[in-house]
Design an enzyme around this catalytic site. Structure first.
Site, PDB file in Angstrom:
ATOM      1  NE  ARG A  63      24.212  64.952  43.452  1.00  0.00           N
ATOM      2  CZ  ARG A  63      22.979  66.030  43.911  1.00  0.00           C
ATOM      3  NH1 ARG A  63      23.479  66.374  44.603  1.00  0.00           N
ATOM      4  NH2 ARG A  63      22.141  66.807  42.416  1.00  0.00           N
TER       5      ARG A  63
ATOM      6  CD  GLU B 260      34.697  34.149  37.978  1.00  0.00           C
ATOM      7  OE1 GLU B 260      35.573  34.713  38.042  1.00  0.00           O
ATOM      8  OE2 GLU B 260      33.049  34.451  36.748  1.00  0.00           O
TER       9      GLU B 260
ATOM     10  CD  GLU C  38      39.641  46.163  34.891  1.00  0.00           C
ATOM     11  OE1 GLU C  38      38.408  47.083  35.000  1.00  0.00           O
ATOM     12  OE2 GLU C  38      39.656  45.242  34.734  1.00  0.00           O
TER      13      GLU C  38
ATOM     14  NE  ARG D 233      38.316  44.795  40.110  1.00  0.00           N
ATOM     15  CZ  ARG D 233      37.944  45.557  40.252  1.00  0.00           C
ATOM     16  NH1 ARG D 233      38.003  46.921  40.965  1.00  0.00           N
ATOM     17  NH2 ARG D 233      36.292  44.935  41.139  1.00  0.00           N
TER      18      ARG D 233
ATOM     19  CG  ASN E 202      38.605  40.643  33.333  1.00  0.00           C
ATOM     20  OD1 ASN E 202      37.244  39.610  32.878  1.00  0.00           O
ATOM     21  ND2 ASN E 202      38.183  41.819  33.170  1.00  0.00           N
TER      22      ASN E 202
ATOM     23  CG  HIS F 110      36.523  36.736  32.195  1.00  0.00           C
ATOM     24  ND1 HIS F 110      36.686  35.896  33.019  1.00  0.00           N
ATOM     25  CD2 HIS F 110      34.589  36.944  33.195  1.00  0.00           C
ATOM     26  CE1 HIS F 110      36.334  35.217  34.432  1.00  0.00           C
ATOM     27  NE2 HIS F 110      35.793  35.924  34.578  1.00  0.00           N
TER      28      HIS F 110
ATOM     29  CG  HIS G 199      32.876  38.759  29.272  1.00  0.00           C
ATOM     30  ND1 HIS G 199      33.646  39.625  30.097  1.00  0.00           N
ATOM     31  CD2 HIS G 199      32.176  38.102  30.287  1.00  0.00           C
ATOM     32  CE1 HIS G 199      33.472  39.740  30.781  1.00  0.00           C
ATOM     33  NE2 HIS G 199      32.737  39.045  30.998  1.00  0.00           N
TER      34      HIS G 199
HETATM   35 ZN   LIG Z   1      33.350  36.083  35.879  1.00  0.00          ZN
END
Ligand SMILES: [Zn+2]
Ligand SMILES: NC(=O)c1ccc[n+]([C@@H]2O[C@H](COP(=O)([O-])OP(=O)(O)OC[C@H]3O[C@@H](n4cnc5c(N)ncnc54)[C@H](O)[C@@H]3O)[C@@H](O)[C@H]2O)c1
Length: 341
Positions: free
Chosen positions: A104, A168, A217, A222, A226, A229, A233
Site C-alpha cells: 500500500r 518540453e 488537475e 495543470r 498539456n 499534447h 498524444h
Molecule cells: Zn509531455
C-alpha cells in the site's frame, strides 16, 4: 528546491550521480533499464538489490509491474524500503507505480536520466503504467521522497532523445515563461551549454508552481502543461508509439494546436509560424506526415482525459507565455487545422 504536495513535500536537488547513489540507504531497491545500467550500474553500491529491465515504452506494462512487485517481495522489502528509479520516464513511471502499490505504498526516490524525465516526469507525482487499451491508464499520484538531478548523465543520452526533451523545455517557454523562450531563441541549448543546469532547474520550478496550484488537475491550471499534447498524444497513438518519440509528437502537436488557436481566435495570428521555426531549428519535426488521417486523430482525441464524449478540449496559447484550457472546440475547426480531412 522544495515541492509541496497533499501528503508533505520533497526536495529536487542538482547533484552528481555518485553523491545521489551514495546517499541511498542500505535497504534501497534500484529499478533501472539496460541502457542506463550498462553505463551507470557499476556506480550503484554492490549491496543494493537491483532489477534491470528492457529499455522502451513496452516495459511500462502490467507484466513488468507484477515482476517488480514480486521482486520486491522476493528480496524481503518492507514498508520502509525505498524504491529507487534510475532511468528515464519509463522507469520513473513504472517504479513509481510499483512504490505506490507495494504494501500500500513505500517511499520512492527518483534519479531521472533523460532530459525529458528531469524537466517533466520526475516532478509532479504522477506515476503510471500502460494498458493494452491505452497509455497511462493505470496509475496513481505518488510523490517521490526526493529527486536528484544529475546532469552529467545526459552526456550519454542520444541526440534524438535530447531533442525530444527540449520539446518540453520549449513548451514551458510558450505556456509560461517568455524570458526562458528568449534565451532559447538566442542560443541553442546543448548538453555542453553552461546554461543547461539553470534551464533545467527553471523548468522544474515552473512545473512545481503549476502542480502545487492544481495537484489533482481539478481547476484547469495543470492542464496548461498539456499544450501540444491533445494532438501530440493522438499522433503517438495512431502511429502506435513507433514513429515518433513523445517530444517529437508534441512538437508537431504544438505547431498544430497553435494553428488551431489562431483559427478559433484565441492565439494571435503568426504564433504558429514562430513556433514552427523554433522547433525546426531545434531539430524537431513540425509537420504531420501525410499518411496520418485527420479523422483518425480526431477519433482518438475524444478519448483524451480532458475531452468529454461530445466536445474536444485543448490547452491553447493566448499569447506567448500564457495558456488556458479551452473546452468545447468544434470538431470542424479541429479538422480545418490538418487540411487533409
Ligand atoms: Zn509531455
Ligand atoms: N509522470 C509524468 O508526469 C510523465 C510526464 C511526461 C512523460 N512521462 C512518461 O515518460 C516516458 C518517456 O520518458 P523518456 O522520454 O525519459 O523515455 P525512456 O525512459 O524510454 O528513455 C529514453 C531512452 O533513453 C535511454 N536512456 C535513458 N537515460 C539514458 C542516459 N543517461 N544515457 C543513455 N541512454 C539513456 C533509455 O534506455 C531509453 O532507451 C513515457 O512513458 C511518458 O508517458 C511521464
Amino acid at each position: 528546491m522544495i515541492v509541496r504536495h497533499f501528503r508533505g513535500s520533497y526536495a529536487v536537488e542538482a547533484k552528481n550521480l555518485a553523491d545521489a547513489l551514495e546517499s541511498l540507504p542500505e535497504d534501497a531497491r534500484v529499478i533501472s533499464d539496460a541502457n542506463v545500467w550498462h553505463r551507470y550500474g557499476e556506480r550503484v553500491s554492490k549491496c543494493l538489490p537491483s532489477l534491470v529491465l528492457e529499455p522502451g515504452e513496452a516495459t511500462k506494462s502490467i507484466v513488468q509491474f507484477e515482476r517488480c512487485l514480486e521482486w520486491l517481495a522476493g528480496t524481503c522489502a518492507t514498508r520502509k524500503t525505498r524504491v529507487v528509479a534510475l532511468g528515464g520516464g519509463v522507469i520513473g513511471d513504472l517504479a513509481g507505480y510499483v512504490a505506490a502499490s507495494y504494501m500500500r505504498g513505500v517511499p520512492f526516490v527518483q534519479i531521472p536520466t533523460t532530459l525529458l524525465s528531469m524537466v517533466d516526469s520526475s516532478v509532479g507525482g504522477k506515476v503510471a503504467i500502460d494498458l493494452k487499451s491505452g497509455k497511462n491508464l493505470a496509475g496513481a499520484f505518488w510523490a517521490p521522497e526526493s529527486v536528484s538531478i544529475c546532469l552529467e548523465v545526459l552526456k550519454t543520452l542520444p541526440d534524438r532523445q535530447f531533442a525530444a526533451g527540449m520539446a518540453e523545455i520549449w513548451k514551458t517557454g510558450y505556456i509560461i515563461d517568455v524570458d526562458l523562450l528568449k534565451r532559447l531563441r538566442t542560443k541553442r541549448l546543448s548538453v555542453d551549454s553552461e546554461s543547461l543546469s539553470e534551464t533545467v532547474m527553471r523548468c522544474i520550478d515552473l512545473k512545481r508552481q503549476v502542480v502545487e496550484e492544481d495537484e489533482f488537475e481539478t481547476t484547469g491550471r495543470r492542464a496548461i502543461l498539456n499544450f501540444g499534447h491533445t494532438i501530440g498524444h493522438a499522433i503517438e497513438q495512431v502511429t502506435k508509439y513507433e514513429l515518433f518519440l513523445h517530444g517529437e509528437a508534441i512538437s508537431i502537436g504544438m505547431v498544430l494546436e497553435a494553428r488551431l488557436g489562431e483559427l478559433i481566435g484565441i492565439t494571435p495570428i503568426g504564433l504558429s509560424r514562430e513556433i514552427e521555426a523554433d522547433l525546426a531549428s531545434a531539430g524537431l519535426p513540425t509537420v504531420l506526415p501525410n499518411v496520418i488521417q485527420a479523422s483518425e486523430l480526431v477519433r482518438v482525441m475524444y478519448r483524451d482525459k480532458k475531452a468529454d464524449t461530445k466536445a474536444l478540449a485543448f490547452s491553447l496559447l493566448e499569447g506567448l507565455g500564457t495558456c488556458k484550457l479551452t473546452k468545447g472546440v468544434p470538431e470542424a475547426e479541429v479538422l480545418g487545422v490538418f487540411g487533409n480531412g
